[in-house]
Design a protein around this motif. Structure first.
Motif, mmCIF file in Angstrom:
data_model
loop_
_atom_site.group_PDB
_atom_site.id
_atom_site.type_symbol
_atom_site.label_atom_id
_atom_site.label_comp_id
_atom_site.label_asym_id
_atom_site.label_seq_id
_atom_site.Cartn_x
_atom_site.Cartn_y
_atom_site.Cartn_z
ATOM 1 N N GLU A 78 -5.660 1.371 -5.082
ATOM 2 C CA GLU A 78 -6.436 1.256 -3.681
ATOM 3 C C GLU A 78 -7.238 2.245 -4.120
ATOM 4 O O GLU A 78 -7.646 3.836 -4.527
ATOM 5 C CB GLU A 78 -6.141 1.776 -2.400
ATOM 6 C CG GLU A 78 -7.009 2.561 -1.378
ATOM 7 C CD GLU A 78 -6.680 2.809 -0.142
ATOM 8 O OE1 GLU A 78 -7.029 3.510 0.790
ATOM 9 O OE2 GLU A 78 -5.187 3.942 -0.389
ATOM 10 N N HIS A 123 -6.007 -0.136 5.450
ATOM 11 C CA HIS A 123 -6.632 0.344 7.415
ATOM 12 C C HIS A 123 -6.994 -0.578 8.280
ATOM 13 O O HIS A 123 -8.117 -0.486 7.876
ATOM 14 C CB HIS A 123 -6.654 1.288 7.045
ATOM 15 C CG HIS A 123 -6.843 2.550 5.801
ATOM 16 N ND1 HIS A 123 -5.007 2.302 5.652
ATOM 17 C CD2 HIS A 123 -7.594 3.156 4.956
ATOM 18 C CE1 HIS A 123 -5.285 3.555 4.218
ATOM 19 N NE2 HIS A 123 -6.288 3.926 3.829
ATOM 20 N N HIS A 173 -10.333 1.304 -0.334
ATOM 21 C CA HIS A 173 -10.152 2.386 1.180
ATOM 22 C C HIS A 173 -11.079 1.898 2.275
ATOM 23 O O HIS A 173 -12.740 1.530 2.062
ATOM 24 C CB HIS A 173 -9.455 3.424 1.199
ATOM 25 C CG HIS A 173 -9.961 4.353 2.552
ATOM 26 N ND1 HIS A 173 -9.020 4.850 2.805
ATOM 27 C CD2 HIS A 173 -10.990 5.294 3.096
ATOM 28 C CE1 HIS A 173 -9.223 6.004 4.270
ATOM 29 N NE2 HIS A 173 -10.783 6.231 4.160
ATOM 30 N N ASP A 200 1.333 3.405 3.195
ATOM 31 C CA ASP A 200 0.551 4.012 3.346
ATOM 32 C C ASP A 200 1.168 4.959 3.130
ATOM 33 O O ASP A 200 1.160 6.325 2.916
ATOM 34 C CB ASP A 200 -0.631 4.418 4.017
ATOM 35 C CG ASP A 200 -1.741 5.139 3.567
ATOM 36 O OD1 ASP A 200 -1.894 5.411 1.812
ATOM 37 O OD2 ASP A 200 -2.951 5.668 3.822
ATOM 38 N N HIS A 226 0.873 -1.454 -0.040
ATOM 39 C CA HIS A 226 0.303 0.296 -0.065
ATOM 40 C C HIS A 226 0.496 0.889 -0.364
ATOM 41 O O HIS A 226 1.641 1.788 0.939
ATOM 42 C CB HIS A 226 -0.774 0.127 1.006
ATOM 43 C CG HIS A 226 -2.298 1.172 1.218
ATOM 44 N ND1 HIS A 226 -3.456 0.648 0.762
ATOM 45 C CD2 HIS A 226 -2.028 2.501 0.508
ATOM 46 C CE1 HIS A 226 -3.823 1.644 1.629
ATOM 47 N NE2 HIS A 226 -3.305 2.789 0.705
HETATM 48 ZN ZN LIG Z 1 -6.458 4.604 2.251
#
Ligand SMILES: [Zn+2]
Length: 249
Positions: free
Chosen positions: A106, A160, A137, A212, A6
């Motif tokens: 994503e 996440h 997401h 991220d 990610h």
């Molecule tokens: Zn995200």
């Protein structure tokens, strides 16, 4: 090896999602990741500015392909679709497939103005994306339970873990759907014990390492996985084996 599932790669300020303005060096998009011990990355190109049309999203996808030219095997691109543009999105799926890209996302509905989108359109696009991997997401305000049942041939990866309650929601959905995985990026991994809890509940095979970056500090995530009380073989699965397996690389 550590594979970061990610990342939102960038080579200029417009595509850099970092929150703070002091970041001005765009000369080497790999340096910070490699210094953190990350050997390759996956993910879509994003920008904070809201897209106004499908061609704005397409421009992000083309930037991802351009970055692949620069980064080579280091980078596996992900691409965007949009349920308000089903025909264009299906064409984009085929275009990206023809370029060897099998990672969608994503997907970030809040950033791309999905609003109260047409679910039939999303299903049409997912139908075209059979066999691909779809990273999305979370929190995701839509009926993922139904989508996961309807598309068993797509591997979905929720992004996440989030905090306590959301972690349990991920676990419940993962126990119900074998085609659902979770990546460790963003909020959650700083909670000591989160990773061991996930491994115990759903198995290390369903968890992908992710950061991220450049929103989050990659070194912190790598160290958090080393610091958790799990077996070395589970760590290997999370760091690289699972992502390599689902992307068929
Ligand atoms: Zn995200």
């Amino acid at each position: 090896m550590v594979v970061d599932f990610h990342v939102h790669p960038f080579r200029d300020a417009a595509h850099c999602l970092n929150f703070y303005p002091e970041r001005q060096d765009f000369s080497n998009p790999r340096r910070e990741l490699e210094e953190a011990g990350i050997g390759c990355i996956c993910g879509s190109v994003l920008q904070w500015e809201k897209p106004q049309s499908f061609s704005d999203l397409q421009a992000l996808n083309r930037e991802a392909l351009a970055l692949r030219e620069i980064l080579g095997d280091f980078y596996t691109p992900g691409f965007h679709i949009h349920p308000a543009y089903p025909r264009e999105s299906c064409e984009e799926v085929e275009f990206m497939r023809s370029r060897g890209v099998t990672l969608m996302g994503e997907l970030v509905p809040y950033l791309h103005g999905w609003g109260d989108f047409d679910k039939g359109n999303l299903c049409e696009i997912l139908e075209a994306a059979r066999g691909m991997v779809c990273s999305y997401h979370t929190p995701w305000d839509f009926d993922m339970d139904g989508i996961l049942s309807a598309f068993p041939h797509i591997t979905f990866v929720a992004a996440h873990p989030g905090d306590r309650d959301r972690v349990e929601e991920h676990i419940a959905l993962m126990k119900k759907h074998e085609n659902l995985y979770l990546d460790l990026s963003g909020t959650g991994l700083f909670r000591l014990g989160l990773l061991k809890h996930l491994v115990t509940q759903v198995g290390a095979e369903r968890i992908l390492f992710g950061t991220d970056y450049p929103i989050c500090n990659p070194r912190m995530y790598v160290q958090a996985v080393y610091g958790e009380d799990i077996s070395d073989s589970d760590r290997e699965k999370i760091f690289s084996e699972n992502t390599i397996r689902i992307l068929g690389k």
